[in-house]
Motif scaffolding. Structure first.
Motif, PDB file in Angstrom:
ATOM      1  N   GLN A  53       5.488  40.333  53.263  1.00  0.00           N
ATOM      2  CA  GLN A  53       6.164  40.007  54.436  1.00  0.00           C
ATOM      3  C   GLN A  53       7.423  40.807  54.773  1.00  0.00           C
ATOM      4  O   GLN A  53       8.048  41.173  53.925  1.00  0.00           O
ATOM      5  N   LYS A  54       7.852  41.001  55.963  1.00  0.00           N
ATOM      6  CA  LYS A  54       8.912  41.499  56.162  1.00  0.00           C
ATOM      7  C   LYS A  54      10.282  40.658  55.760  1.00  0.00           C
ATOM      8  O   LYS A  54       9.911  39.496  55.936  1.00  0.00           O
ATOM      9  N   PRO A  55      11.278  41.355  55.740  1.00  0.00           N
ATOM     10  CA  PRO A  55      12.256  40.481  55.290  1.00  0.00           C
ATOM     11  C   PRO A  55      12.938  39.320  56.492  1.00  0.00           C
ATOM     12  O   PRO A  55      13.116  38.335  55.845  1.00  0.00           O
ATOM     13  N   GLU A  56      12.814  39.642  57.467  1.00  0.00           N
ATOM     14  CA  GLU A  56      13.103  38.694  58.569  1.00  0.00           C
ATOM     15  C   GLU A  56      12.034  37.632  58.568  1.00  0.00           C
ATOM     16  O   GLU A  56      12.496  36.282  58.755  1.00  0.00           O
ATOM     17  N   THR A  57      10.846  37.796  58.184  1.00  0.00           N
ATOM     18  CA  THR A  57       9.936  36.711  58.305  1.00  0.00           C
ATOM     19  C   THR A  57      10.095  35.881  56.836  1.00  0.00           C
ATOM     20  O   THR A  57       9.828  34.649  56.846  1.00  0.00           O
ATOM     21  N   ILE A  58      10.487  36.443  56.003  1.00  0.00           N
ATOM     22  CA  ILE A  58      10.906  35.784  54.660  1.00  0.00           C
ATOM     23  C   ILE A  58      11.871  35.001  54.930  1.00  0.00           C
ATOM     24  O   ILE A  58      11.922  33.802  54.529  1.00  0.00           O
ATOM     25  N   LYS A  59      12.892  35.367  55.331  1.00  0.00           N
ATOM     26  CA  LYS A  59      14.021  34.661  55.815  1.00  0.00           C
ATOM     27  C   LYS A  59      13.709  33.310  56.819  1.00  0.00           C
ATOM     28  O   LYS A  59      14.480  32.328  56.445  1.00  0.00           O
ATOM     29  N   TYR A  60      12.954  33.335  57.885  1.00  0.00           N
ATOM     30  CA  TYR A  60      12.788  32.352  58.633  1.00  0.00           C
ATOM     31  C   TYR A  60      11.852  31.242  57.885  1.00  0.00           C
ATOM     32  O   TYR A  60      12.296  30.205  58.052  1.00  0.00           O
ATOM     33  N   ILE A  61      10.831  31.647  57.265  1.00  0.00           N
ATOM     34  CA  ILE A  61      10.101  30.992  56.211  1.00  0.00           C
ATOM     35  C   ILE A  61      10.907  30.085  55.375  1.00  0.00           C
ATOM     36  O   ILE A  61      10.914  28.925  55.015  1.00  0.00           O
ATOM     37  N   ALA A  62      11.923  30.927  54.723  1.00  0.00           N
ATOM     38  CA  ALA A  62      12.883  30.232  53.676  1.00  0.00           C
ATOM     39  C   ALA A  62      13.418  28.959  54.424  1.00  0.00           C
ATOM     40  O   ALA A  62      13.728  28.136  53.872  1.00  0.00           O
ATOM     41  N   GLY A  63      14.224  29.609  55.673  1.00  0.00           N
ATOM     42  CA  GLY A  63      14.792  28.456  56.446  1.00  0.00           C
ATOM     43  C   GLY A  63      13.862  27.199  56.675  1.00  0.00           C
ATOM     44  O   GLY A  63      14.295  26.003  56.565  1.00  0.00           O
ATOM     45  N   GLN A  64      12.631  27.611  57.198  1.00  0.00           N
ATOM     46  CA  GLN A  64      11.721  26.279  57.556  1.00  0.00           C
ATOM     47  C   GLN A  64      11.431  25.589  56.268  1.00  0.00           C
ATOM     48  O   GLN A  64      11.486  24.364  56.341  1.00  0.00           O
ATOM     49  N   SER A  93      10.452  18.572  40.032  1.00  0.00           N
ATOM     50  CA  SER A  93       9.350  17.683  40.405  1.00  0.00           C
ATOM     51  C   SER A  93       8.058  18.406  40.660  1.00  0.00           C
ATOM     52  O   SER A  93       8.448  19.626  41.159  1.00  0.00           O
ATOM     53  N   HIS A  94       7.135  17.994  40.555  1.00  0.00           N
ATOM     54  CA  HIS A  94       5.737  18.602  40.702  1.00  0.00           C
ATOM     55  C   HIS A  94       5.615  19.079  42.202  1.00  0.00           C
ATOM     56  O   HIS A  94       5.329  20.352  42.489  1.00  0.00           O
ATOM     57  N   ASP A  95       5.904  18.112  43.286  1.00  0.00           N
ATOM     58  CA  ASP A  95       5.777  18.687  44.755  1.00  0.00           C
ATOM     59  C   ASP A  95       6.889  19.729  45.196  1.00  0.00           C
ATOM     60  O   ASP A  95       6.539  20.708  45.634  1.00  0.00           O
ATOM     61  N   THR A  96       8.048  19.754  44.582  1.00  0.00           N
ATOM     62  CA  THR A  96       8.856  20.702  45.004  1.00  0.00           C
ATOM     63  C   THR A  96       8.537  21.985  44.056  1.00  0.00           C
ATOM     64  O   THR A  96       8.494  23.152  44.862  1.00  0.00           O
ATOM     65  N   LYS A  97       8.012  22.208  42.954  1.00  0.00           N
ATOM     66  CA  LYS A  97       7.504  23.369  42.452  1.00  0.00           C
ATOM     67  C   LYS A  97       6.252  23.747  43.266  1.00  0.00           C
ATOM     68  O   LYS A  97       6.057  25.156  43.364  1.00  0.00           O
ATOM     69  N   MET A  98       5.318  22.897  43.813  1.00  0.00           N
ATOM     70  CA  MET A  98       4.296  23.394  44.720  1.00  0.00           C
ATOM     71  C   MET A  98       4.647  23.894  45.705  1.00  0.00           C
ATOM     72  O   MET A  98       4.293  24.944  46.243  1.00  0.00           O
ATOM     73  N   LEU A  99       5.731  23.579  46.311  1.00  0.00           N
ATOM     74  CA  LEU A  99       6.285  24.193  47.582  1.00  0.00           C
ATOM     75  C   LEU A  99       6.792  25.656  47.131  1.00  0.00           C
ATOM     76  O   LEU A  99       6.721  26.488  48.140  1.00  0.00           O
ATOM     77  N   LEU A 100       7.510  25.755  46.154  1.00  0.00           N
ATOM     78  CA  LEU A 100       7.819  26.847  45.748  1.00  0.00           C
ATOM     79  C   LEU A 100       6.864  28.030  45.402  1.00  0.00           C
ATOM     80  O   LEU A 100       6.938  29.211  46.077  1.00  0.00           O
ATOM     81  N   LYS A 101       5.835  27.433  44.693  1.00  0.00           N
ATOM     82  CA  LYS A 101       4.604  28.395  44.639  1.00  0.00           C
ATOM     83  C   LYS A 101       3.906  28.848  45.853  1.00  0.00           C
ATOM     84  O   LYS A 101       3.629  29.830  46.018  1.00  0.00           O
ATOM     85  N   GLU A 102       3.779  27.956  46.823  1.00  0.00           N
ATOM     86  CA  GLU A 102       3.598  28.237  47.963  1.00  0.00           C
ATOM     87  C   GLU A 102       4.136  29.279  48.831  1.00  0.00           C
ATOM     88  O   GLU A 102       3.953  30.313  49.381  1.00  0.00           O
ATOM     89  N   PHE A 103       5.490  29.037  48.779  1.00  0.00           N
ATOM     90  CA  PHE A 103       6.557  29.832  49.410  1.00  0.00           C
ATOM     91  C   PHE A 103       6.368  31.395  48.766  1.00  0.00           C
ATOM     92  O   PHE A 103       6.231  32.277  49.304  1.00  0.00           O
TER      93      PHE A 103
END
Length: 164
Positions: A108-119, A91-101
């Motif tokens: 970014q630091k690994p801890e920040t990336i992990k936090y963002i992925a969880g959010q 779906s387009h909206d999920t792909k946009m979420l991944l592009k934003e991610f």
């Protein structure tokens, strides 16, 4: 006798380690893609605090499976992002979420990336009403990472070359 087994996929389908929608062999609809994206984000979030990612490989001894876990690293994450964005229908909206991610995690630091992925995993779950899939994935990924064997990126790369 122990042997190494290579799963076709990590997260989705019959021949996968996680076994999300284990009765399927390919993505059929947006829920399949969204669930696969959710599995990826949860894996990246490292909520298990093992500093690992799931791989295509496991050591199998009879009925016992020990997943081979790769050290958590940005190169593997980017490779999986490219597959989700460019090689799988979704779906387009999920792909946009991944592009934003993808754009947010740069530098970014690994801890920040992990936090963002969880959010992002929670946001996707809430936006798409994927709570039952989220619950399954949290339990399954936790189990796999708790019984897995951590290997370096180089060791997993060698396995990939051998088991092409």
């Amino acid at each position: 006798m122990s042997r190494i087994f290579k799963f076709e996929n990590i997260y989705f389908g019959k021949n996968s380690l996680v076994k999300l929608f284990a009765n399927k062999t390919h993505l059929e609809n947006h829920v399949d893609y969204d669930g696969t994206t959710l599995a990826f984000l949860l894996d990246v979030s490292d909520f298990t605090n093992t500093d690992t990612l799931l791989s295509h490989f496991a050591i199998i001894n009879g009925n016992e499976i020990k997943p081979i876990l790769i050290e958590w690293n940005l190169k593997t994450i980017h490779g999986r992002l490219l597959i989700l964005l460019n090689q799988l229908p979704g779906s387009h909206d999920t792909k946009m979420l991944l592009k934003e991610f993808e754009s947010i995690i740069e530098n970014q630091k690994p801890e920040t990336i992990k936090y963002i992925a969880g959010q992002y995993a929670r946001a996707l779950t809430d936006a798409k009403s994927l709570q039952s899939i989220y619950n399954f994935l949290v339990q399954r990924i936790y189990l796999l990472k708790s019984i897995g064997i951590k290997k370096s990126e180089e060791e997993v790369k060698r396995l990939a070359e051998i088991y092409r």
